[in-house]
Design a protein around this motif. Structure first.
Motif, PDB file in Angstrom:
ATOM      1  N   UNK A  66      14.020   9.718  -2.691  1.00  0.00           N
ATOM      2  CA  UNK A  66      12.363  10.243  -2.295  1.00  0.00           C
ATOM      3  C   UNK A  66      12.059   9.946  -1.179  1.00  0.00           C
ATOM      4  N   UNK A  67      10.759  10.543  -0.470  1.00  0.00           N
ATOM      5  CA  UNK A  67      10.177  10.534   0.723  1.00  0.00           C
ATOM      6  C   UNK A  67       8.375  10.346   0.077  1.00  0.00           C
ATOM      7  N   UNK A  68       8.055   9.520   1.029  1.00  0.00           N
ATOM      8  CA  UNK A  68       6.537   9.427   0.548  1.00  0.00           C
ATOM      9  C   UNK A  68       5.513  10.008   2.129  1.00  0.00           C
ATOM     10  N   UNK A  83       5.230   4.576   4.593  1.00  0.00           N
ATOM     11  CA  UNK A  83       5.117   3.100   3.756  1.00  0.00           C
ATOM     12  C   UNK A  83       4.834   2.269   3.120  1.00  0.00           C
ATOM     13  N   UNK A  84       2.946   1.978   2.392  1.00  0.00           N
ATOM     14  CA  UNK A  84       2.446   2.008   2.474  1.00  0.00           C
ATOM     15  C   UNK A  84       2.283   2.263   0.493  1.00  0.00           C
ATOM     16  N   UNK A  85       2.419   3.794   1.045  1.00  0.00           N
ATOM     17  CA  UNK A  85       2.839   4.884  -0.132  1.00  0.00           C
ATOM     18  C   UNK A  85       4.273   4.546  -1.068  1.00  0.00           C
ATOM     19  N   UNK A 138       6.663  11.776 -12.817  1.00  0.00           N
ATOM     20  CA  UNK A 138       6.588  10.463 -11.442  1.00  0.00           C
ATOM     21  C   UNK A 138       5.556  11.680 -10.002  1.00  0.00           C
ATOM     22  N   UNK A 139       6.064  12.406 -10.840  1.00  0.00           N
ATOM     23  CA  UNK A 139       4.959  13.591  -9.811  1.00  0.00           C
ATOM     24  C   UNK A 139       3.915  14.175 -10.426  1.00  0.00           C
ATOM     25  N   UNK A 147       1.906  13.102  -6.695  1.00  0.00           N
ATOM     26  CA  UNK A 147       2.102  14.620  -6.153  1.00  0.00           C
ATOM     27  C   UNK A 147       2.172  14.801  -4.553  1.00  0.00           C
ATOM     28  N   UNK A 148       2.542  13.581  -3.959  1.00  0.00           N
ATOM     29  CA  UNK A 148       3.028  13.664  -2.745  1.00  0.00           C
ATOM     30  C   UNK A 148       4.013  13.223  -2.157  1.00  0.00           C
TER      31      UNK A 148
END
Length: 566
Positions: free
Chosen positions: A240-242, A245-247, A357-358, A362-363
């Protein structure tokens, strides 16, 4: 054409056309029948509100539900005598390796010529033949003929008769035109954990079965081998990608937090059947008075709990471990999967968790259900260290006289060879889990014979072979440690008759109702025990300088290759 084949094909096509799994659709039909029956009984027994025509909205809905349920269930019973698979016992056709004669007009059934022509022209895609015809065997036969016409080359050496084409539909292979024959040899008996096993090996490499058989003989003469199952956990790791990096680190902390594991496990282990039953129970309690609906409520709750209890014995989440690369997060889910190899089972659970988890993230952008951190069909350090599937260690102590008489070498030579070849040589080559002589030889042959996924030989063959002298240098201790044996005794290719027969030979066919997962675990130990025998024999051949001689004797055909090719 055999009418039973057509019936079986129609049932298969009907099942594939249903939007929900067959068991859920049948359950909904039964629930609808029960609800409508209760409501009709109540209406008929209500003297203050007799049934009148035209029917009101509620009465009409009840009658429609009743009729629809009855028609659906009767349609199932109407074809209950039609087999779901297409056997060939009653065909009276040629032998299993016979080639159907090329079909030219009169040799074809009505409509076959038009169908083949449509496939050749591209008007009918080849992959749609099964759904178009409702007969898997006929579809394979016509596809085979279309292939001959398109390429101008026949496949006379590729067997057609003898395969259950209905059984492989949607499970083993798409667009079949025949099957490939492989010789199966039997090595053994392998004495492992106090039991005798005759090990089936499907291979085209001469010497392999003979070599494993010699290793089994040496192990048996020394009292047998012992195996230990260290871990049982199949993995799947989505990527998954956010936004940052902090998120991504925040999601990693949330997923790995011990306080959140039970919540994520409950989402992972979620099943639709109990939820469906409970939802229908709630709707039914509104439609029907509680006094009448109470028995069904009790039945629904009991069925839900019973089903959940049965499912809890396999497909249960064990652990989640994450790796982060920039703002990309890889979450490695591991769970037990009973007697199935379990990739599909884990993937379904992972999809449940990602959907949950979404809600809080949601991002989160789901890149792939598999991010290669699983890791499937690739030699990786994560599998070598953490394990995947069944992690097994198997050992045996070979007596000095057995080493000399059966293996034709000495313990000292074997220990030195293992250090220089399997350990130092593999390190020089930069091997990843390949600290062995030929583990993949035995793993692949056993996988093909028992209906496993041959491509998973890659990680399943990761193995380190250890040899050392024991008992004051008199005897030889040998062990193999294999952290990623991926096997199952249900699902996939295990449904095929030949592979099921090999599983039955080993005594691990199917599943034991009271011990889910026991057969798959035992199969993994048999794989490790067979590798132990193969390693012992090959190292002995190398130490004694017999490898080339034995291969020239058993792996070289004396036939005239030119004549065989013609």
């Amino acid at each position: 054409m055999d009418a039973r084949r057509v019936g079986g094909g129609r049932i298969g096509a009907t099942r594939r056309a249903l939007p929900l799994p067959m068991r859920i659709t049948n359950g909904l039909a039964m629930v609808s029948l029960v609800l409508s029956s209760f409501d009709l009984l109540r209406l008929c027994s209500d003297r203050g509100r007799p049934l009148r025509f035209p029917l009101g909205g509620r009465e009409l809905a009840t009658v429609v539900c009743q009729l629809a349920s009855v028609v659906y269930l009767l349609s199932l019973f109407a074809h209950s005598d039609a087999p779901a698979t297409s056997g060939d016992d009653d065909e009276g056709g040629p032998a299993a390796d016979a080639e159907p004669a090329p079909m030219h007009g009169a040799g074809m059934e009505g409509g076959d010529e038009e169908i083949v022509a449509a496939v050749v022209s591209g008007a009918l895609p080849s992959h749609r033949l099964e759904s178009r015809l409702g007969d898997c065997r006929r579809a394979a036969r016509l596809r085979r003929e279309a292939l001959r016409r398109v390429t101008g080359r026949g496949v006379e050496g590729l067997p057609f008769e003898g395969m259950d084409y209905q059984a492989i539909l949607g499970q083993c292979c798409e667009m079949p035109v025949g099957y490939v024959q492989l010789p199966v040899g039997v090595a053994g008996p392998l004495i492992l954990d106090g039991r005798e096993y005759h090990v089936p090996l499907a291979t085209t490499e001469g010497c392999l079965v003979a070599s494993v058989n010699r290793g089994c003989r040496a192990i048996a003469a020394s009292g047998g081998a012992i195996s230990v199952l260290l871990r049982d956990a199949m993995s799947r790791a989505p990527a998954v990608k956010l936004p940052s990096a902090k998120r991504a680190a925040e999601l990693k902390a949330f997923v790995e937090a011990p306080a959140n594991f039970e919540l994520l496990a409950s989402v992972f282990n979620r099943f639709i059947f109990p939820i469906t039953i409970q939802l229908i129970a709630c709707l039914g309690s509104v439609m029907v008075p509680m006094a009448t609906f109470l028995p069904f409520c009790i039945f629904a709750v009991y069925s839900s709990r019973t089903y959940r209890a049965k499912c809890s014995r396999f497909g249960r989440l064990q652990d989640i471990h994450c790796a982060l690369a920039g703002r990309n997060l890889y979450m490695r889910f591991t769970c037990i999967t009973g007697d199935a190899m379990g990739m599909n089972m884990v993937s379904k659970g992972v999809e449940n968790v990602l959907g949950y988890l979404r809600n809080d993230f949601p991002d989160m952008d789901i890149i792939s259900i598999s991010g290669n951190y699983c890791s499937d069909k690739k030699p990786t350090a994560v599998n070598w260290i953490e394990g995947r599937g069944k992690s097994v260690v198997c050992e045996a102590t070979i007596k000095r006289d057995v080493v000399q008489k059966v293996l034709k070498t000495t313990t000292e030579k074997l220990v030195e060879l293992n250090i220089i070849k399997n350990l130092a040589g593999s390190a020089v080559a930069g091997a990843l889990g390949g600290f062995n002589a030929h583990a993949s030889n035995i793993v692949t042959a056993l996988f093909i014979a028992t209906g496993q996924d041959p491509a998973q030989n890659v990680e399943s063959s990761q193995c380190i072979t250890m040899l050392e002298t024991v008992n004051d240098g008199d005897d030889l201790h040998i062990s193999v440690t294999m952290p990623s044996i991926e096997v199952g005794t249900i699902g996939g290719g295990t449904c095929l008759a030949s592979q099921a027969a090999c599983l039955n030979l080993l005594g691990v066919k199917g599943s034991i109702h009271d011990l889910p997962g026991a057969n798959a675990q035992r199969l993994a130990t048999i794989v490790a025990g067979s590798v132990l025998a193969g390693e012992l024999s090959l190292l002995a051949a190398l130490a004694a300088g017999q490898l080339v001689k034995s291969h020239m004797e058993y792996n070289r055909s004396s036939k005239d290759i030119t004549k065989a090719a013609s």
